[in-house]
Design a protein around this motif. Structure first.
Motif, PDB file in Angstrom:
ATOM      1  N   SER A  42      40.705  40.135  60.198  1.00  0.00           N
ATOM      2  CA  SER A  42      39.472  40.262  59.419  1.00  0.00           C
ATOM      3  C   SER A  42      39.341  41.673  58.867  1.00  0.00           C
ATOM      4  CB  SER A  42      38.246  39.930  60.268  1.00  0.00           C
ATOM      5  OG  SER A  42      38.250  38.571  60.625  1.00  0.00           O
ATOM      6  N   LYS A  43      39.604  42.665  59.703  1.00  0.00           N
ATOM      7  CA  LYS A  43      39.503  44.056  59.266  1.00  0.00           C
ATOM      8  C   LYS A  43      40.578  44.402  58.249  1.00  0.00           C
ATOM      9  CE  LYS A  43      37.411  45.566  63.564  1.00  0.00           C
ATOM     10  NZ  LYS A  43      37.677  46.116  64.885  1.00  0.00           N
ATOM     11  N   GLU A  44      41.782  43.915  58.470  1.00  0.00           N
ATOM     12  CA  GLU A  44      42.905  44.266  57.595  1.00  0.00           C
ATOM     13  C   GLU A  44      42.915  43.474  56.293  1.00  0.00           C
ATOM     14  OE1 GLU A  44      45.055  46.812  58.059  1.00  0.00           O
ATOM     15  OE2 GLU A  44      43.807  47.291  59.794  1.00  0.00           O
ATOM     16  N   LEU A  45      42.507  42.213  56.332  1.00  0.00           N
ATOM     17  CA  LEU A  45      42.613  41.345  55.155  1.00  0.00           C
ATOM     18  C   LEU A  45      41.276  41.054  54.488  1.00  0.00           C
ATOM     19  CD1 LEU A  45      45.096  38.665  56.566  1.00  0.00           C
ATOM     20  CD2 LEU A  45      45.630  40.658  55.160  1.00  0.00           C
ATOM     21  N   GLY A  46      40.198  41.202  55.227  1.00  0.00           N
ATOM     22  CA  GLY A  46      38.884  40.801  54.738  1.00  0.00           C
ATOM     23  C   GLY A  46      38.501  41.408  53.408  1.00  0.00           C
ATOM     24  N   LEU A  47      38.726  42.701  53.229  1.00  0.00           N
ATOM     25  CA  LEU A  47      38.329  43.354  51.981  1.00  0.00           C
ATOM     26  C   LEU A  47      39.134  42.849  50.794  1.00  0.00           C
ATOM     27  CD1 LEU A  47      37.669  47.016  53.138  1.00  0.00           C
ATOM     28  CD2 LEU A  47      36.015  45.229  52.602  1.00  0.00           C
ATOM     29  N   PHE A  48      40.385  42.485  51.021  1.00  0.00           N
ATOM     30  CA  PHE A  48      41.198  41.950  49.927  1.00  0.00           C
ATOM     31  C   PHE A  48      40.613  40.624  49.439  1.00  0.00           C
ATOM     32  CE2 PHE A  48      44.197  44.730  52.090  1.00  0.00           C
ATOM     33  CZ  PHE A  48      44.755  45.416  51.023  1.00  0.00           C
ATOM     34  N   TYR A  49      40.255  39.757  50.383  1.00  0.00           N
ATOM     35  CA  TYR A  49      39.666  38.470  50.020  1.00  0.00           C
ATOM     36  C   TYR A  49      38.280  38.651  49.412  1.00  0.00           C
ATOM     37  CZ  TYR A  49      43.478  35.991  52.235  1.00  0.00           C
ATOM     38  OH  TYR A  49      44.710  35.510  52.558  1.00  0.00           O
ATOM     39  N   TYR A  50      37.518  39.579  49.944  1.00  0.00           N
ATOM     40  CA  TYR A  50      36.193  39.864  49.400  1.00  0.00           C
ATOM     41  C   TYR A  50      36.303  40.333  47.954  1.00  0.00           C
ATOM     42  CZ  TYR A  50      31.752  42.158  48.560  1.00  0.00           C
ATOM     43  OH  TYR A  50      30.553  42.540  48.015  1.00  0.00           O
ATOM     44  N   ASN A  51      37.185  41.308  47.719  1.00  0.00           N
ATOM     45  CA  ASN A  51      37.348  41.835  46.363  1.00  0.00           C
ATOM     46  C   ASN A  51      37.853  40.765  45.400  1.00  0.00           C
ATOM     47  OD1 ASN A  51      36.404  44.357  47.025  1.00  0.00           O
ATOM     48  ND2 ASN A  51      38.422  45.223  47.371  1.00  0.00           N
ATOM     49  N   GLN A  52      38.734  39.892  45.874  1.00  0.00           N
ATOM     50  CA  GLN A  52      39.206  38.809  45.022  1.00  0.00           C
ATOM     51  C   GLN A  52      38.055  37.868  44.688  1.00  0.00           C
ATOM     52  OE1 GLN A  52      42.390  38.462  43.594  1.00  0.00           O
ATOM     53  NE2 GLN A  52      41.176  37.042  42.376  1.00  0.00           N
ATOM     54  N   GLY A  53      37.183  37.609  45.641  1.00  0.00           N
ATOM     55  CA  GLY A  53      36.003  36.784  45.387  1.00  0.00           C
ATOM     56  C   GLY A  53      35.085  37.409  44.350  1.00  0.00           C
ATOM     57  N   VAL A  54      34.918  38.724  44.423  1.00  0.00           N
ATOM     58  CA  VAL A  54      34.094  39.430  43.438  1.00  0.00           C
ATOM     59  C   VAL A  54      34.735  39.317  42.055  1.00  0.00           C
ATOM     60  CG1 VAL A  54      33.269  41.701  42.696  1.00  0.00           C
ATOM     61  CG2 VAL A  54      33.047  41.022  45.092  1.00  0.00           C
ATOM     62  N   GLN A  55      36.053  39.518  41.981  1.00  0.00           N
ATOM     63  CA  GLN A  55      36.748  39.405  40.690  1.00  0.00           C
ATOM     64  C   GLN A  55      36.645  37.988  40.124  1.00  0.00           C
ATOM     65  OE1 GLN A  55      40.767  40.858  41.166  1.00  0.00           O
ATOM     66  NE2 GLN A  55      40.070  42.831  41.947  1.00  0.00           N
ATOM     67  N   ASP A  56      36.822  36.985  40.983  1.00  0.00           N
ATOM     68  CA  ASP A  56      36.704  35.600  40.535  1.00  0.00           C
ATOM     69  C   ASP A  56      35.286  35.316  40.028  1.00  0.00           C
ATOM     70  OD1 ASP A  56      39.336  35.252  41.300  1.00  0.00           O
ATOM     71  OD2 ASP A  56      38.854  34.127  43.120  1.00  0.00           O
ATOM     72  N   SER A  57      34.283  35.829  40.735  1.00  0.00           N
ATOM     73  CA  SER A  57      32.891  35.647  40.320  1.00  0.00           C
ATOM     74  C   SER A  57      32.627  36.330  38.992  1.00  0.00           C
ATOM     75  CB  SER A  57      31.932  36.205  41.380  1.00  0.00           C
ATOM     76  OG  SER A  57      32.081  35.495  42.585  1.00  0.00           O
ATOM     77  N   ARG A  58      33.158  37.535  38.822  1.00  0.00           N
ATOM     78  CA  ARG A  58      32.989  38.270  37.564  1.00  0.00           C
ATOM     79  C   ARG A  58      33.602  37.488  36.408  1.00  0.00           C
ATOM     80  NH1 ARG A  58      35.596  42.753  38.767  1.00  0.00           N
ATOM     81  NH2 ARG A  58      33.765  43.769  39.616  1.00  0.00           N
ATOM     82  N   LYS A  59      34.801  36.956  36.613  1.00  0.00           N
ATOM     83  CA  LYS A  59      35.482  36.194  35.566  1.00  0.00           C
ATOM     84  C   LYS A  59      34.669  34.951  35.202  1.00  0.00           C
ATOM     85  CE  LYS A  59      39.728  33.698  34.570  1.00  0.00           C
ATOM     86  NZ  LYS A  59      40.919  33.098  35.130  1.00  0.00           N
ATOM     87  N   LEU A  60      34.193  34.223  36.206  1.00  0.00           N
ATOM     88  CA  LEU A  60      33.395  33.029  35.964  1.00  0.00           C
ATOM     89  C   LEU A  60      32.109  33.378  35.229  1.00  0.00           C
ATOM     90  CD1 LEU A  60      32.917  29.999  36.366  1.00  0.00           C
ATOM     91  CD2 LEU A  60      31.884  30.566  38.576  1.00  0.00           C
ATOM     92  N   LEU A  61      31.458  34.454  35.641  1.00  0.00           N
ATOM     93  CA  LEU A  61      30.216  34.879  34.992  1.00  0.00           C
ATOM     94  C   LEU A  61      30.468  35.235  33.537  1.00  0.00           C
ATOM     95  CD1 LEU A  61      27.219  35.584  35.207  1.00  0.00           C
ATOM     96  CD2 LEU A  61      27.906  37.868  35.932  1.00  0.00           C
ATOM     97  N   MET A  62      31.553  35.936  33.251  1.00  0.00           N
ATOM     98  CA  MET A  62      31.868  36.315  31.871  1.00  0.00           C
ATOM     99  C   MET A  62      32.148  35.070  31.031  1.00  0.00           C
ATOM    100  SD  MET A  62      31.337  39.474  31.873  1.00  0.00           S
ATOM    101  CE  MET A  62      31.930  39.960  30.277  1.00  0.00           C
ATOM    102  N   GLU A  63      32.847  34.093  31.590  1.00  0.00           N
ATOM    103  CA  GLU A  63      33.111  32.844  30.866  1.00  0.00           C
ATOM    104  C   GLU A  63      31.808  32.111  30.571  1.00  0.00           C
ATOM    105  OE1 GLU A  63      35.847  30.775  33.406  1.00  0.00           O
ATOM    106  OE2 GLU A  63      37.534  32.069  32.855  1.00  0.00           O
ATOM    107  N   ARG A  64      30.935  32.051  31.561  1.00  0.00           N
ATOM    108  CA  ARG A  64      29.650  31.365  31.374  1.00  0.00           C
ATOM    109  C   ARG A  64      28.779  32.102  30.355  1.00  0.00           C
ATOM    110  NH1 ARG A  64      28.542  27.897  36.053  1.00  0.00           N
ATOM    111  NH2 ARG A  64      30.508  26.796  36.239  1.00  0.00           N
ATOM    112  N   MET A  65      28.785  33.433  30.413  1.00  0.00           N
ATOM    113  CA  MET A  65      27.983  34.221  29.468  1.00  0.00           C
ATOM    114  C   MET A  65      28.498  34.018  28.050  1.00  0.00           C
ATOM    115  SD  MET A  65      25.481  35.610  30.990  1.00  0.00           S
ATOM    116  CE  MET A  65      24.957  36.840  29.841  1.00  0.00           C
ATOM    117  N   SER A  66      29.809  33.970  27.883  1.00  0.00           N
ATOM    118  CA  SER A  66      30.387  33.746  26.564  1.00  0.00           C
ATOM    119  C   SER A  66      29.978  32.374  26.032  1.00  0.00           C
ATOM    120  CB  SER A  66      31.912  33.858  26.635  1.00  0.00           C
ATOM    121  OG  SER A  66      32.479  33.578  25.385  1.00  0.00           O
TER     122      SER A  66
END
Length: 83
Positions: A42-66
């Motif tokens: 969790s400590k070693e991998l958690g931030l990688f998965y968290y950041n990927q989730g943020v990036q995926d959310s950002r991409k989805l939000l940008m697609e929806r906004m467009s």
């Protein structure tokens, strides 16, 4: 900073990790060492998965906004100037 898991979540993960080690590696892990292993990953991998989730959310939000922006342009009414 890893998320705090509920007791039920931890118990589920402990069971899954123990099952994996038993079936795939023929190793038996105790509850404490399994929880420590989960905490480590969790400590070693958690931030990688968290950041990927943020990036995926950002991409989805940008697609929806467009898409929303396109829909707003369709709503505009033409203005006819009288000559």
């Amino acid at each position: 900073m890893p998320a705090k898991l509920t007791r039920e979540q931890m118990e589920y993960l402990v069971h899954q990790v123990q099952r994996y080690f038993k079936e795939e590696r023929s190793e038996t892990l105790g509850n404490l060492e399994t929880e420590e292993l989960i905490d480590f990953f969790s400590k070693e991998l958690g931030l990688f998965y968290y950041n990927q989730g943020v990036q995926d959310s950002r991409k989805l939000l940008m697609e929806r906004m467009s898409s929303l922006e396109d829909e707003l342009y369709v709503l505009e009414k033409p203005i006819h100037k009288n000559k």
